[in-house]
Design a protein around this motif. Structure first.
Motif, PDB file in Angstrom:
ATOM      1  N   PRO A 263     -10.012   6.260   6.592  1.00 24.74           N
ATOM      2  CA  PRO A 263      -9.909   7.969   6.600  1.00 24.74           C
ATOM      3  C   PRO A 263      -8.662   8.331   6.095  1.00 24.74           C
ATOM      4  O   PRO A 263      -8.539   9.598   5.748  1.00 24.74           O
ATOM      5  N   ASN A 264      -7.471   7.389   5.883  1.00 23.47           N
ATOM      6  CA  ASN A 264      -6.224   7.873   5.482  1.00 23.47           C
ATOM      7  C   ASN A 264      -5.982   7.341   3.986  1.00 23.47           C
ATOM      8  O   ASN A 264      -4.802   7.081   3.689  1.00 23.47           O
ATOM      9  N   ALA A 265      -7.137   7.140   3.275  1.00 22.46           N
ATOM     10  CA  ALA A 265      -7.134   6.660   1.917  1.00 22.46           C
ATOM     11  C   ALA A 265      -6.070   7.284   0.989  1.00 22.46           C
ATOM     12  O   ALA A 265      -5.178   6.699   0.388  1.00 22.46           O
ATOM     13  N   ASP A 266      -5.971   8.594   1.098  1.00 18.57           N
ATOM     14  CA  ASP A 266      -5.047   9.349   0.074  1.00 18.57           C
ATOM     15  C   ASP A 266      -3.512   9.022   0.437  1.00 18.57           C
ATOM     16  O   ASP A 266      -2.964   8.703  -0.560  1.00 18.57           O
ATOM     17  N   ILE A 267      -3.149   8.906   1.546  1.00 15.25           N
ATOM     18  CA  ILE A 267      -1.737   8.906   2.041  1.00 15.25           C
ATOM     19  C   ILE A 267      -1.445   7.342   1.577  1.00 15.25           C
ATOM     20  O   ILE A 267      -0.291   6.797   1.487  1.00 15.25           O
ATOM     21  N   LEU A 268      -2.301   6.475   1.817  1.00 14.99           N
ATOM     22  CA  LEU A 268      -2.043   5.107   1.782  1.00 14.99           C
ATOM     23  C   LEU A 268      -1.895   5.007   0.159  1.00 14.99           C
ATOM     24  O   LEU A 268      -1.179   3.939  -0.173  1.00 14.99           O
ATOM     25  N   VAL A 269      -2.672   5.548  -0.662  1.00 14.29           N
ATOM     26  CA  VAL A 269      -2.790   5.032  -2.016  1.00 14.29           C
ATOM     27  C   VAL A 269      -1.351   5.647  -2.404  1.00 14.29           C
ATOM     28  O   VAL A 269      -0.803   5.197  -3.134  1.00 14.29           O
ATOM     29  N   VAL A 270      -0.907   6.887  -1.988  1.00 12.31           N
ATOM     30  CA  VAL A 270       0.561   7.487  -2.473  1.00 12.31           C
ATOM     31  C   VAL A 270       1.479   6.491  -2.019  1.00 12.31           C
ATOM     32  O   VAL A 270       2.361   6.320  -2.901  1.00 12.31           O
ATOM     33  N   ALA A 271       1.545   6.127  -0.893  1.00 14.65           N
ATOM     34  CA  ALA A 271       2.544   5.382  -0.367  1.00 14.65           C
ATOM     35  C   ALA A 271       2.490   4.029  -1.022  1.00 14.65           C
ATOM     36  O   ALA A 271       3.698   3.657  -1.432  1.00 14.65           O
ATOM     37  N   THR A 272       1.529   3.384  -1.380  1.00 12.75           N
ATOM     38  CA  THR A 272       1.344   2.142  -2.179  1.00 12.75           C
ATOM     39  C   THR A 272       2.091   2.072  -3.512  1.00 12.75           C
ATOM     40  O   THR A 272       2.790   1.707  -3.924  1.00 12.75           O
ATOM     41  N   MET A 273       1.666   3.461  -4.135  1.00 14.04           N
ATOM     42  CA  MET A 273       2.325   3.813  -5.378  1.00 14.04           C
ATOM     43  C   MET A 273       3.704   4.186  -5.402  1.00 14.04           C
ATOM     44  O   MET A 273       4.641   3.549  -6.558  1.00 14.04           O
ATOM     45  N   LEU A 274       4.287   4.604  -4.490  1.00 14.96           N
ATOM     46  CA  LEU A 274       5.582   4.835  -4.242  1.00 14.96           C
ATOM     47  C   LEU A 274       6.367   3.443  -4.057  1.00 14.96           C
ATOM     48  O   LEU A 274       7.555   3.145  -4.764  1.00 14.96           O
ATOM     49  N   VAL A 275       6.119   2.695  -3.240  1.00 19.20           N
ATOM     50  CA  VAL A 275       6.555   1.141  -3.372  1.00 19.20           C
ATOM     51  C   VAL A 275       6.539   0.523  -4.617  1.00 19.20           C
ATOM     52  O   VAL A 275       7.614   0.137  -5.191  1.00 19.20           O
ATOM     53  N   LEU A 276       5.545   0.426  -5.244  1.00 19.30           N
ATOM     54  CA  LEU A 276       5.254   0.006  -6.900  1.00 19.30           C
ATOM     55  C   LEU A 276       6.269   0.444  -7.723  1.00 19.30           C
ATOM     56  O   LEU A 276       6.928  -0.263  -8.329  1.00 19.30           O
ATOM     57  N   SER A 277       6.341   1.763  -7.254  1.00 20.95           N
ATOM     58  CA  SER A 277       7.292   2.616  -8.491  1.00 20.95           C
ATOM     59  C   SER A 277       8.740   2.293  -8.261  1.00 20.95           C
ATOM     60  O   SER A 277       9.430   2.016  -8.990  1.00 20.95           O
ATOM     61  N   LEU A 278       9.013   2.106  -6.860  1.00 24.44           N
ATOM     62  CA  LEU A 278      10.474   1.641  -6.511  1.00 24.44           C
ATOM     63  C   LEU A 278      10.598   0.281  -7.003  1.00 24.44           C
ATOM     64  O   LEU A 278      11.954  -0.031  -7.579  1.00 24.44           O
ATOM     65  N   LEU A 279       9.881  -0.719  -6.847  1.00 24.15           N
ATOM     66  CA  LEU A 279       9.920  -2.039  -7.327  1.00 24.15           C
ATOM     67  C   LEU A 279      10.150  -2.121  -8.918  1.00 24.15           C
ATOM     68  O   LEU A 279      11.024  -2.678  -9.340  1.00 24.15           O
ATOM     69  N   LEU A 280       9.396  -0.957  -9.720  1.00 27.50           N
ATOM     70  CA  LEU A 280       9.624  -1.138 -11.092  1.00 27.50           C
ATOM     71  C   LEU A 280      10.922  -0.614 -11.310  1.00 27.50           C
ATOM     72  O   LEU A 280      11.834  -0.946 -12.385  1.00 27.50           O
ATOM     73  N   LEU A 281      11.345   0.332 -10.861  1.00 26.88           N
ATOM     74  CA  LEU A 281      12.518   1.083 -10.820  1.00 26.88           C
ATOM     75  C   LEU A 281      13.681   0.345 -10.668  1.00 26.88           C
ATOM     76  O   LEU A 281      14.762   0.386 -11.285  1.00 26.88           O
ATOM     77  N   LEU A 282      13.650  -0.721  -9.466  1.00 24.19           N
ATOM     78  CA  LEU A 282      14.945  -1.311  -9.089  1.00 24.19           C
ATOM     79  C   LEU A 282      14.602  -2.791  -9.579  1.00 24.19           C
ATOM     80  O   LEU A 282      15.441  -3.618  -9.421  1.00 24.19           O
ATOM     81  N   LEU A 283      13.791  -3.000 -10.576  1.00 29.56           N
ATOM     82  CA  LEU A 283      13.757  -4.299 -11.163  1.00 29.56           C
ATOM     83  C   LEU A 283      14.720  -5.110 -11.700  1.00 29.56           C
ATOM     84  O   LEU A 283      15.113  -6.260 -11.591  1.00 29.56           O
TER      85      LEU A 283
END
Length: 310
Positions: A263-283
């Motif tokens: 039921p919290n799919a939207d915020i889970l997807v956004v949080a996951t994308m933020l984590v993946l984006s940070l990993l890419l930024l800090l690679l």
């Protein structure tokens, strides 16, 4: 020390073939030829330009659905009525990630009372408002809820949901109000009444979109155009045409667990994308990950001619 000096690959002399560079030819191909290709392919393969959906077109195409939705707005049982922030303060309606609840933090910033804003107030703008408005306003909240609940149930039981085939009952002013609103929408007056913000130019279509979304007509159009998320998801255009390719990962996450059923799919997807984006930024700063290009030299295969001549 300059990067051109030393024994690194960029500082070594080029031993490959050398040819003249024609800037004019490059410009011609890059602008004119590619431009013609883009225009031509867009004309052939672009997604269809569907006409906009309005309350008038909804009332004309699916009057029964319009009346049923208007009754749910009056009774406070529609999707918008129970959405929570930023439209109302419905308890436990917002998505959250643990204790973090951005919807609740934002508060009710666009307050919407579906009965007043979608039905009662628009009807008051008519040259001759229906007398049923006075009956509705004078009734208690409990009586209003009973009228709308009984009428909604009767509509659901009627053949094809047709208001004209609803059996007689104590529905109070609800049939008159929803019928008047249907007439207002059919005449094309409801769109303007809902979007009237008191400003010279109105660019806020929120009330209209929310009202449309509470019915079945608008979602059914989305399903017919493959926009419900079961195929291309958020990266889809109207029809079966893929749209923004950069949204593919967002769309993918909605198709897999635990996102798919949460039921919290939207915020889970956004949080996951933020984590993946940070990993890419800090690679470049993460030990191990930053060494992968040297250990798995895929780039040397792609640019093998370059590396062969250095």
């Amino acid at each position: 020390m300059s990067w051109r000096k030393g024994d690194n690959i960029a500082g070594r002399p080029w031993r490959g073939r050398v040819r003249d560079y024609d800037l004019f030819k490059e410009l011609t191909i890059g602008v004119i030829v590619v431009g013609l290709l883009v225009v031509g392919l867009s004309a052939i393969f672009s997604s269809p330009d569907e006409p906009g959906v309005t309350l008038k077109s909804w009332a004309a195409a699916a009057p029964s659905d319009f009346v049923a939705t208007a009754a749910s707005e009056l009774g406070g049982t529609s999707g918008t009525a129970g959405y929570g922030p930023p439209y109302n303060s419905t308890a436990d309606a917002s998505q959250h990630l643990g204790f973090f609840n951005p919807q609740e933090l934002s508060g009710v910033r666009l307050p919407i009372d579906t009965a007043q804003d979608f039905v009662i107030n628009p009807l008051k703008t008519l040259p001759t408002p229906p007398p049923a408005l006075a009956t509705w306003t004078a009734a208690t909240a409990a009586q209003q809820a009973k009228w709308t609940a009984d009428y909604s149930a009767a509509l659901a039981a009627a053949p094809d949901g047709d208001p004209a085939r609803v059996p007689s009952g104590n529905y109070g002013p609800v049939p008159a109000l929803t019928g008047a609103l249907l007439g207002m929408a059919t005449a094309g007056n409801l769109d303007g009444a809902l979007q009237n913000s008191g400003q010279p130019y109105n660019l806020d279509y929120t009330p209209t979109i929310l009202f449309l979304g509470d019915g079945n007509y608008f979602p059914n159009l989305a399903a017919a155009a493959h926009l419900t998320g079961d195929k291309w998801g958020v990266m889809n255009e109207t029809g079966n045409t893929p749209g923004q390719s950069w949204l593919w990962l967002f769309s993918l996450l909605y198709q897999v667990e635990p996102y798919k059923s949460s039921p919290n799919a939207d915020i889970l997807v956004v949080a996951t994308m933020l984590v993946l984006s940070l990993l890419l930024l800090l690679l470049p700063f993460i030990p191990g990950l930053r060494s992968l290009p040297r250990k798995i030299p895929v780039h040397r295969v792609i640019w093998k001619d370059y590396y062969a001549n250095r």
